[in-house]
Design a protein around this motif. Structure first.
Motif, mmCIF file in Angstrom:
data_model
loop_
_atom_site.group_PDB
_atom_site.id
_atom_site.type_symbol
_atom_site.label_atom_id
_atom_site.label_comp_id
_atom_site.label_asym_id
_atom_site.label_seq_id
_atom_site.Cartn_x
_atom_site.Cartn_y
_atom_site.Cartn_z
ATOM 1 N N GLY G 69 5.231 -10.848 -8.374
ATOM 2 C CA GLY G 69 6.511 -11.530 -8.160
ATOM 3 C C GLY G 69 7.712 -10.672 -8.526
ATOM 4 N N ASN G 70 7.493 -9.642 -9.331
ATOM 5 C CA ASN G 70 8.603 -8.781 -9.719
ATOM 6 C C ASN G 70 8.679 -7.476 -8.949
ATOM 7 O OD1 ASN G 70 9.984 -10.323 -11.784
ATOM 8 N ND2 ASN G 70 8.082 -10.142 -12.960
ATOM 9 N N LEU G 71 7.849 -7.314 -7.941
ATOM 10 C CA LEU G 71 7.963 -6.124 -7.092
ATOM 11 C C LEU G 71 9.366 -6.079 -6.486
ATOM 12 C CD1 LEU G 71 4.596 -6.533 -5.186
ATOM 13 C CD2 LEU G 71 5.209 -4.510 -6.514
ATOM 14 N N PRO G 72 10.042 -4.947 -6.578
ATOM 15 C CA PRO G 72 11.380 -4.881 -5.978
ATOM 16 C C PRO G 72 11.383 -5.236 -4.485
ATOM 17 C CG PRO G 72 11.060 -3.023 -7.479
ATOM 18 C CD PRO G 72 9.735 -3.746 -7.392
ATOM 19 N N LEU G 73 10.298 -4.940 -3.788
ATOM 20 C CA LEU G 73 10.243 -5.281 -2.360
ATOM 21 C C LEU G 73 9.690 -6.691 -2.108
ATOM 22 C CD1 LEU G 73 9.016 -1.896 -0.815
ATOM 23 C CD2 LEU G 73 11.113 -3.108 -0.184
ATOM 24 N N PHE G 74 9.361 -7.438 -3.165
ATOM 25 C CA PHE G 74 8.715 -8.746 -2.980
ATOM 26 C C PHE G 74 9.455 -9.661 -2.002
ATOM 27 C CE2 PHE G 74 7.827 -13.187 -4.308
ATOM 28 C CZ PHE G 74 6.484 -13.221 -4.028
ATOM 29 N N PRO G 75 10.791 -9.748 -2.061
ATOM 30 C CA PRO G 75 11.468 -10.660 -1.116
ATOM 31 C C PRO G 75 11.309 -10.255 0.350
ATOM 32 C CG PRO G 75 12.946 -9.993 -2.921
ATOM 33 C CD PRO G 75 11.731 -9.131 -3.010
ATOM 34 N N TYR G 76 10.801 -9.050 0.599
ATOM 35 C CA TYR G 76 10.660 -8.552 1.971
ATOM 36 C C TYR G 76 9.196 -8.415 2.364
ATOM 37 C CZ TYR G 76 15.471 -7.416 0.907
ATOM 38 O OH TYR G 76 16.782 -7.507 0.523
ATOM 39 N N MET G 77 8.305 -9.004 1.596
ATOM 40 C CA MET G 77 6.867 -8.789 1.826
ATOM 41 C C MET G 77 6.143 -10.045 2.262
ATOM 42 S SD MET G 77 5.598 -6.653 -1.468
ATOM 43 C CE MET G 77 5.653 -4.858 -1.526
ATOM 44 N N GLN G 78 5.116 -9.826 3.093
ATOM 45 C CA GLN G 78 4.046 -10.811 3.233
ATOM 46 C C GLN G 78 2.899 -10.354 2.361
ATOM 47 O OE1 GLN G 78 3.319 -10.868 7.424
ATOM 48 N NE2 GLN G 78 4.717 -12.577 7.782
ATOM 49 N N VAL G 79 2.392 -11.244 1.522
ATOM 50 C CA VAL G 79 1.386 -10.864 0.537
ATOM 51 C C VAL G 79 0.172 -11.757 0.691
ATOM 52 C CG1 VAL G 79 0.915 -10.737 -1.949
ATOM 53 C CG2 VAL G 79 3.180 -10.133 -1.089
ATOM 54 N N SER G 80 -1.016 -11.166 0.683
ATOM 55 C CA SER G 80 -2.222 -12.006 0.594
ATOM 56 C C SER G 80 -3.057 -11.531 -0.580
ATOM 57 C CB SER G 80 -3.015 -11.976 1.891
ATOM 58 O OG SER G 80 -3.824 -10.843 1.936
ATOM 59 N N VAL G 81 -3.700 -12.486 -1.238
ATOM 60 C CA VAL G 81 -4.402 -12.220 -2.496
ATOM 61 C C VAL G 81 -5.851 -12.676 -2.381
ATOM 62 C CG1 VAL G 81 -4.546 -12.943 -4.917
ATOM 63 C CG2 VAL G 81 -2.317 -12.459 -3.899
ATOM 64 N N LYS G 82 -6.766 -11.842 -2.854
ATOM 65 C CA LYS G 82 -8.176 -12.248 -2.935
ATOM 66 C C LYS G 82 -8.691 -11.932 -4.324
ATOM 67 C CE LYS G 82 -9.857 -11.849 1.799
ATOM 68 N NZ LYS G 82 -8.927 -10.973 2.540
ATOM 69 N N PRO G 83 -9.198 -12.952 -5.068
ATOM 70 C CA PRO G 83 -9.812 -12.666 -6.369
ATOM 71 C C PRO G 83 -11.141 -11.956 -6.154
ATOM 72 C CG PRO G 83 -10.081 -14.994 -5.794
ATOM 73 C CD PRO G 83 -9.232 -14.380 -4.721
ATOM 74 N N LEU G 84 -11.396 -10.911 -6.929
ATOM 75 C CA LEU G 84 -12.639 -10.139 -6.792
ATOM 76 C C LEU G 84 -13.487 -10.269 -8.051
ATOM 77 C CD1 LEU G 84 -11.219 -6.780 -5.338
ATOM 78 C CD2 LEU G 84 -12.082 -8.753 -4.068
ATOM 79 N N CYS G 85 -14.770 -10.011 -7.884
ATOM 80 C CA CYS G 85 -15.630 -9.916 -9.069
ATOM 81 C C CYS G 85 -16.772 -8.960 -8.739
ATOM 82 C CB CYS G 85 -16.140 -11.298 -9.499
ATOM 83 S SG CYS G 85 -17.112 -12.159 -8.278
ATOM 84 N N ARG G 86 -17.619 -8.739 -9.706
ATOM 85 C CA ARG G 86 -18.700 -7.779 -9.515
ATOM 86 C C ARG G 86 -19.623 -8.251 -8.385
ATOM 87 N NH1 ARG G 86 -20.202 -3.358 -11.742
ATOM 88 N NH2 ARG G 86 -22.357 -2.650 -11.397
ATOM 89 N N HIS G 87 -19.990 -7.313 -7.515
ATOM 90 C CA HIS G 87 -20.933 -7.622 -6.449
ATOM 91 C C HIS G 87 -22.344 -7.370 -6.969
ATOM 92 C CE1 HIS G 87 -23.031 -7.463 -2.607
ATOM 93 N NE2 HIS G 87 -21.968 -8.001 -2.045
ATOM 94 N N PRO G 88 -23.285 -8.271 -6.655
ATOM 95 C CA PRO G 88 -24.637 -8.083 -7.198
ATOM 96 C C PRO G 88 -25.297 -6.773 -6.762
ATOM 97 C CG PRO G 88 -24.565 -9.899 -5.581
ATOM 98 C CD PRO G 88 -23.153 -9.526 -5.893
ATOM 99 N N SER G 89 -24.809 -6.159 -5.693
ATOM 100 C CA SER G 89 -25.391 -4.883 -5.274
ATOM 101 C C SER G 89 -24.577 -3.689 -5.738
ATOM 102 C CB SER G 89 -25.522 -4.839 -3.746
ATOM 103 O OG SER G 89 -26.310 -5.899 -3.265
ATOM 104 N N ALA G 90 -23.540 -3.921 -6.524
ATOM 105 C CA ALA G 90 -22.710 -2.792 -6.951
ATOM 106 C C ALA G 90 -23.478 -1.896 -7.910
ATOM 107 C CB ALA G 90 -21.425 -3.293 -7.605
ATOM 108 N N VAL G 91 -23.194 -0.623 -7.871
ATOM 109 C CA VAL G 91 -23.938 0.360 -8.652
ATOM 110 C C VAL G 91 -23.108 0.878 -9.820
ATOM 111 C CG1 VAL G 91 -24.640 2.776 -8.514
ATOM 112 C CG2 VAL G 91 -25.576 1.110 -6.905
#
Lengths: 96, 96, 96, 96, 96, 96, 96, 96, 96, 96
Positions: G69-91
């Motif tokens: 929310g404090n990004l200087p360019l935030f008022p000019y952005m389209q933003v999408s967010v995805k929460p991530l977590c460990r993948h069971p196949s990650a090494v």
């Protein structure tokens, strides 16, 4: 009264060839009969697809529903409808 | 060769009325001239919108671009294009 | 003949309040006159939005275009149209 | 309290005709009963589709869920819901 | 009666900072008053966006419209509304 | 940490009634257990649909994945997730 | 805790070059500072666009909101967010 | 050369558990091997979904196709691809 | 390495004609130079639109970004990118 | 006359391997024959997908329909078509 109707056909590829041929033949007869009556005024294939652009000339919304809902391929179609009327810049007298 | 073209006009409401009238008059003249030449075969208003459904009959893709790209309202339009061809169930001889 | 029309109004927030009030008053008068004539059969607000769901009862597509295209707020609206007809399970006699 | 509900029916074409007829008959009886009770205030076919536009008059959201969730065709439907209320320009007293 | 409302705020970046601050202050006061009344039951920020998820507890659709339509930021918002009711698997008694 | 999760259930209508009942019972037990633990803080039905709006209170993204991915109905769901946090205008202390 | 964030920048082309340069410089400083702190773990340009794919490593949703929310360019952005977590196949051990 | 690839897995729920386990085991082995080679640089689960966000480091587009097209779960996936490159504000030297 | 890039130009109609001509001339020079270098391998107009389909032949993603991001019309474009590689059924040797 | 055609193949994973191999072999022969005739001018794989971007050089819309509609994989494809013409900034003489 004119309507543009766009129809996209989604026949399941696993449908037996005979059954598909049967429905398509019924559809063709149905479409040609309505064209001869003047109800189905234009019928064009959209190039590169199993879809058509059609112009219907019907009495009212009810007749449009009657005609479209009884298409032999209707259960396999995506259909979109746009009501049309005379455009203020149209030139031809017999086109609305 | 036929193309279905759908045009939606998005004139900014704040455009001065005079300027809007000027562009619309140019558009009308342009459209009527092309209809008389047989290039713009059908022109219908989509009821309830500032949009039309049109059928163009042109030599090739280049002529379509020439005609559509020079519409006086082109900078204010959303345009979609579908190439058409004869439908195997079509009845009329002069409609493709 | 019935049509469902959904209208979403997008007045630019920077429009002077006076100008907005003027257009809205014109819209209200226009809408009430058409309701009294029986052409605009139902008019509901969609809760939580600046939008309405309307049912028009018109002679044909041309009259629908005439009515919708002359809405004072039309240049600021997104409009979607669905042609309606009697449903085979409908009970009321006077509702199509 | 009014809600606009749009229902699109997607019966699998391979469903046995008898089974389809059975569900449709149950749907019809269910819809007519609710119309007679005044809960299902309007029911219109969308011309050219297997879809309807409906207006429900219910006590609250829970009753809407009760009614829609028990439609015999519910498992085969796409449903969209819009809460409605009186429009400030509405004229009829008995329409909200 | 509960409704989930999602609001995305689209303030034009060129709005003078003072004007923006004024509207936001009015919005805050309005939102806090309604929360204290119990009408605006939950209010959460969607992380990474200028948007919120809200739960309203209102008498009916009309009150929802009254509350949402009078939000000071309403002219700058995209709003979506979902009517809620008790879930058959819900456990808490006071949550619908 | 809160997340809004919207779940739409798409059980194939041809699933044997017994099997469907079994999965739904497992889902209910699972949901009620998590509600009692305080992990599944809110659970509402979206009126007119086979969908819910839920608020989860979890340690982190991993726990959200653990909970949602093990829903008995998960293989039949469309799920959308929004991370939530305290809204600067929120009043209640215990709601984030 | 990781989040994938996609940001598309929509600077109005008519913004004075100086003003644009100022905001972009502020954005760069802000982004580099957060990268050095380890909060903004990855930052990639999407080739052929004015957009980036970023991975943030934050304490919780609130910190994500604080940062984005404090990004200087935030008022000019389209933003999408995805929460991530460990993948069971990650090494790799250090990647979640 | 880096690519972001998002994969959503849509295994048909009616697939025999054994068959599903077999494909998933093959997928896991394949994914871990490519991670160890450094080709599949990052692999994260998207919390609340059967989807992942991955970063691939490949020689060229052909190698990307080779790797993605041979995923054991590829026939059951929706895949989206974004080519990445160094961001002008990136700080880390080894991240593009 | 080939990429398909589709560009749609959205020049604001109110841009002064001179300024528009200037940008378009710069764009043309830029495009022709890159075509002569072999980087911009194909450039076609999409008939009926202010859009093009292009094929670029670049070293890597970074060069694609360098070329596309510096298009004089870039601030006025919507751009979509698809990485391409040799198709197993392709016949021509020099086309990937 | 050129057309860009994008084809995405959606073979049902449960199709017997033999049947799939048969259709793919027919598709390959068909595609290679048309390439040798000069009708199918370019054929590229979209990296990371079971899709291609193709450029056809045909007499007219009808020939495009003839070619695309007879693709052995056509019943399993999503197809999009864009009519192309010479771009005013194109340099090569033989590319339209």
């Amino acid at each position: 009264m004119l309507f543009q109707v766009e129809m996209t056909v989604l026949l399941p590829p696993e449908m037996p060839a005979e059954r598909a041929a049967e429905i398509k033949a019924a559809e063709k007869a149905y479409a040609q009969d309505l064209q001869r009556q003047g109800k189905w005024r234009h019928l064009w294939r959209v190039a590169g697809s199993y879809a058509n652009v059609s112009i219907f000339d019907v009495e009212d919304n009810a007749e449009l529903q009657e005609i479209v809902g009884n298409l032999p391929l209707f259960p396999y179609m995506q259909v979109s409808v746009k009501p049309l009327c005379r455009h203020p810049s149209a030139v031809r007298e017999d086109d609305s």
